[in-house]
Design a protein around this motif. Sequence first.
Motif, PDB file in Angstrom:
ATOM      1  N   SER A  83       0.692  -1.494   0.226  1.00  0.00           N
ATOM      2  CA  SER A  83       0.039   0.006  -0.195  1.00  0.00           C
ATOM      3  C   SER A  83       0.650   1.573  -0.150  1.00  0.00           C
ATOM      4  O   SER A  83       1.338   1.955   1.211  1.00  0.00           O
ATOM      5  CB  SER A  83      -1.205   0.279   0.927  1.00  0.00           C
ATOM      6  OG  SER A  83      -1.770  -1.012   1.069  1.00  0.00           O
ATOM      7  N   THR A  84       1.076   1.472  -1.174  1.00  0.00           N
ATOM      8  CA  THR A  84       2.269   2.477  -1.232  1.00  0.00           C
ATOM      9  C   THR A  84       1.770   3.390  -2.667  1.00  0.00           C
ATOM     10  O   THR A  84       1.437   3.131  -3.519  1.00  0.00           O
ATOM     11  CB  THR A  84       3.859   2.449  -1.246  1.00  0.00           C
ATOM     12  OG1 THR A  84       3.732   1.476  -3.042  1.00  0.00           O
ATOM     13  CG2 THR A  84       4.131   1.495  -0.319  1.00  0.00           C
ATOM     14  N   PRO A  85       2.017   4.783  -2.243  1.00  0.00           N
ATOM     15  CA  PRO A  85       1.583   6.069  -3.466  1.00  0.00           C
ATOM     16  C   PRO A  85       2.286   5.360  -5.366  1.00  0.00           C
ATOM     17  O   PRO A  85       1.200   5.202  -5.625  1.00  0.00           O
ATOM     18  CB  PRO A  85       2.572   6.731  -3.135  1.00  0.00           C
ATOM     19  CG  PRO A  85       2.977   7.344  -1.856  1.00  0.00           C
ATOM     20  CD  PRO A  85       2.708   5.550  -1.150  1.00  0.00           C
ATOM     21  N   GLU A  86       3.496   4.460  -4.468  1.00  0.00           N
ATOM     22  CA  GLU A  86       3.905   3.678  -6.635  1.00  0.00           C
ATOM     23  C   GLU A  86       3.162   2.614  -7.253  1.00  0.00           C
ATOM     24  O   GLU A  86       2.756   2.345  -8.251  1.00  0.00           O
ATOM     25  CB  GLU A  86       5.657   3.619  -5.652  1.00  0.00           C
ATOM     26  CG  GLU A  86       6.237   4.941  -5.883  1.00  0.00           C
ATOM     27  CD  GLU A  86       6.203   4.819  -3.891  1.00  0.00           C
ATOM     28  OE1 GLU A  86       6.176   4.738  -3.025  1.00  0.00           O
ATOM     29  OE2 GLU A  86       6.935   6.386  -3.953  1.00  0.00           O
ATOM     30  N   SER A  87       2.728   1.705  -5.633  1.00  0.00           N
ATOM     31  CA  SER A  87       2.464   0.756  -6.147  1.00  0.00           C
ATOM     32  C   SER A  87       0.603   1.264  -6.451  1.00  0.00           C
ATOM     33  O   SER A  87       0.190   1.000  -7.530  1.00  0.00           O
ATOM     34  CB  SER A  87       1.867  -0.135  -5.148  1.00  0.00           C
ATOM     35  OG  SER A  87       1.467   0.254  -3.724  1.00  0.00           O
ATOM     36  N   PHE A  88       0.139   1.967  -6.124  1.00  0.00           N
ATOM     37  CA  PHE A  88      -0.929   2.153  -6.108  1.00  0.00           C
ATOM     38  C   PHE A  88      -1.248   2.877  -7.623  1.00  0.00           C
ATOM     39  O   PHE A  88      -1.473   2.688  -8.910  1.00  0.00           O
ATOM     40  CB  PHE A  88      -1.820   3.598  -5.805  1.00  0.00           C
ATOM     41  CG  PHE A  88      -2.014   2.885  -4.311  1.00  0.00           C
ATOM     42  CD1 PHE A  88      -2.446   1.787  -4.336  1.00  0.00           C
ATOM     43  CD2 PHE A  88      -2.223   3.935  -2.803  1.00  0.00           C
ATOM     44  CE1 PHE A  88      -3.458   0.978  -2.557  1.00  0.00           C
ATOM     45  CE2 PHE A  88      -2.471   3.172  -1.854  1.00  0.00           C
ATOM     46  CZ  PHE A  88      -2.638   1.544  -1.524  1.00  0.00           C
ATOM     47  N   SER A  89       0.175   3.747  -8.200  1.00  0.00           N
ATOM     48  CA  SER A  89       0.048   4.443  -9.235  1.00  0.00           C
ATOM     49  C   SER A  89       0.551   3.364 -10.340  1.00  0.00           C
ATOM     50  O   SER A  89      -0.085   3.551 -11.448  1.00  0.00           O
ATOM     51  CB  SER A  89       1.428   5.792  -8.855  1.00  0.00           C
ATOM     52  OG  SER A  89       1.455   6.363 -10.275  1.00  0.00           O
ATOM     53  N   LEU A 133      -6.142  -9.869 -15.838  1.00  0.00           N
ATOM     54  CA  LEU A 133      -6.475  -9.559 -14.325  1.00  0.00           C
ATOM     55  C   LEU A 133      -5.130  -9.744 -12.771  1.00  0.00           C
ATOM     56  O   LEU A 133      -4.805  -8.653 -11.996  1.00  0.00           O
ATOM     57  CB  LEU A 133      -7.533 -10.213 -14.016  1.00  0.00           C
ATOM     58  CG  LEU A 133      -9.147  -8.716 -14.571  1.00  0.00           C
ATOM     59  CD1 LEU A 133      -9.955  -9.452 -13.681  1.00  0.00           C
ATOM     60  CD2 LEU A 133      -8.660  -7.628 -14.007  1.00  0.00           C
ATOM     61  N   ILE A 134      -4.857 -10.529 -12.909  1.00  0.00           N
ATOM     62  CA  ILE A 134      -3.652 -11.395 -11.907  1.00  0.00           C
ATOM     63  C   ILE A 134      -2.370 -11.021 -12.694  1.00  0.00           C
ATOM     64  O   ILE A 134      -1.637 -11.033 -11.754  1.00  0.00           O
ATOM     65  CB  ILE A 134      -3.727 -12.916 -12.074  1.00  0.00           C
ATOM     66  CG1 ILE A 134      -3.554 -13.914 -13.145  1.00  0.00           C
ATOM     67  CG2 ILE A 134      -4.796 -12.851 -11.514  1.00  0.00           C
ATOM     68  CD1 ILE A 134      -3.131 -15.140 -12.650  1.00  0.00           C
ATOM     69  N   ALA A 135      -2.302 -10.315 -13.529  1.00  0.00           N
ATOM     70  CA  ALA A 135      -0.812  -9.907 -14.017  1.00  0.00           C
ATOM     71  C   ALA A 135      -0.871  -8.553 -13.893  1.00  0.00           C
ATOM     72  O   ALA A 135       0.431  -7.473 -14.119  1.00  0.00           O
ATOM     73  CB  ALA A 135      -0.594 -10.097 -15.798  1.00  0.00           C
ATOM     74  N   LEU A 136      -1.856  -8.233 -13.476  1.00  0.00           N
ATOM     75  CA  LEU A 136      -1.818  -6.277 -12.854  1.00  0.00           C
ATOM     76  C   LEU A 136      -0.483  -6.120 -11.913  1.00  0.00           C
ATOM     77  O   LEU A 136      -0.306  -6.620 -11.885  1.00  0.00           O
ATOM     78  CB  LEU A 136      -3.483  -5.678 -12.663  1.00  0.00           C
ATOM     79  CG  LEU A 136      -3.446  -5.481 -13.610  1.00  0.00           C
ATOM     80  CD1 LEU A 136      -5.414  -5.201 -12.983  1.00  0.00           C
ATOM     81  CD2 LEU A 136      -3.670  -4.468 -14.482  1.00  0.00           C
ATOM     82  N   PRO A 137      -0.006  -4.864 -12.076  1.00  0.00           N
ATOM     83  CA  PRO A 137       1.330  -5.127 -10.784  1.00  0.00           C
ATOM     84  C   PRO A 137       0.709  -4.597  -9.580  1.00  0.00           C
ATOM     85  O   PRO A 137      -0.115  -3.876  -9.563  1.00  0.00           O
ATOM     86  CB  PRO A 137       1.740  -3.530 -12.205  1.00  0.00           C
ATOM     87  CG  PRO A 137       0.763  -2.923 -12.883  1.00  0.00           C
ATOM     88  CD  PRO A 137       0.161  -4.176 -13.054  1.00  0.00           C
ATOM     89  N   GLY A 138       1.097  -5.853  -8.809  1.00  0.00           N
ATOM     90  CA  GLY A 138       1.410  -5.723  -7.455  1.00  0.00           C
ATOM     91  C   GLY A 138       0.186  -6.478  -7.285  1.00  0.00           C
ATOM     92  O   GLY A 138      -0.217  -6.093  -5.880  1.00  0.00           O
TER      93      GLY A 138
END
Length: 159
Positions: A83-89, A133-138
């Motif tokens: 849960s980081t700004p980078e992972s959300f972005s 979907l499961i390949a989306l980053p993070g």
Amino acid sequence: MKDPSTTGRLDRTDLKILKLLQEDGRLTNAELAQRTNTSPATCHRRTQRLFAEGYIRGVRAMIAPEKVERGSLVLVGVVLDRSTPESFSEFEAAVRKLAFVLDCHLVAGDFDYMLKIRVRDMADFNRLHGDKLIALPGTRQTRTFFVMKEVIDNALLEF
């Protein structure tokens, strides 16, 4: 007293225009003017201002999903590994590229994101899930909810 249509505030006429266009975006300016008891020129000016100020984002047709082989509605809860700004972005940038995702919301609770997807059937969703979907980053986990019945969908805003 200043005219609300020039001060950035919404008056009753502006609200009426918004409500009428929300109900039927195909109304002509003449019809809209008649229903709001304004002249066509005044109505056009007000409508243009409502677009320019962002009150109206756009006008589009509402397509019957089943008519275009997208009759199955699926909601997908996504949990990210961090849960980081980078992972959300990074997740948001990737999900924006997926044309089959209708809505994506950052949410509080058990999931980080909630996705709304329309597909042909369960096999179609299974393919998208496994390939995209499961390949989306993070993405650490997804939880899928097939909608059995749409009780309310895209209701009009009340204001």
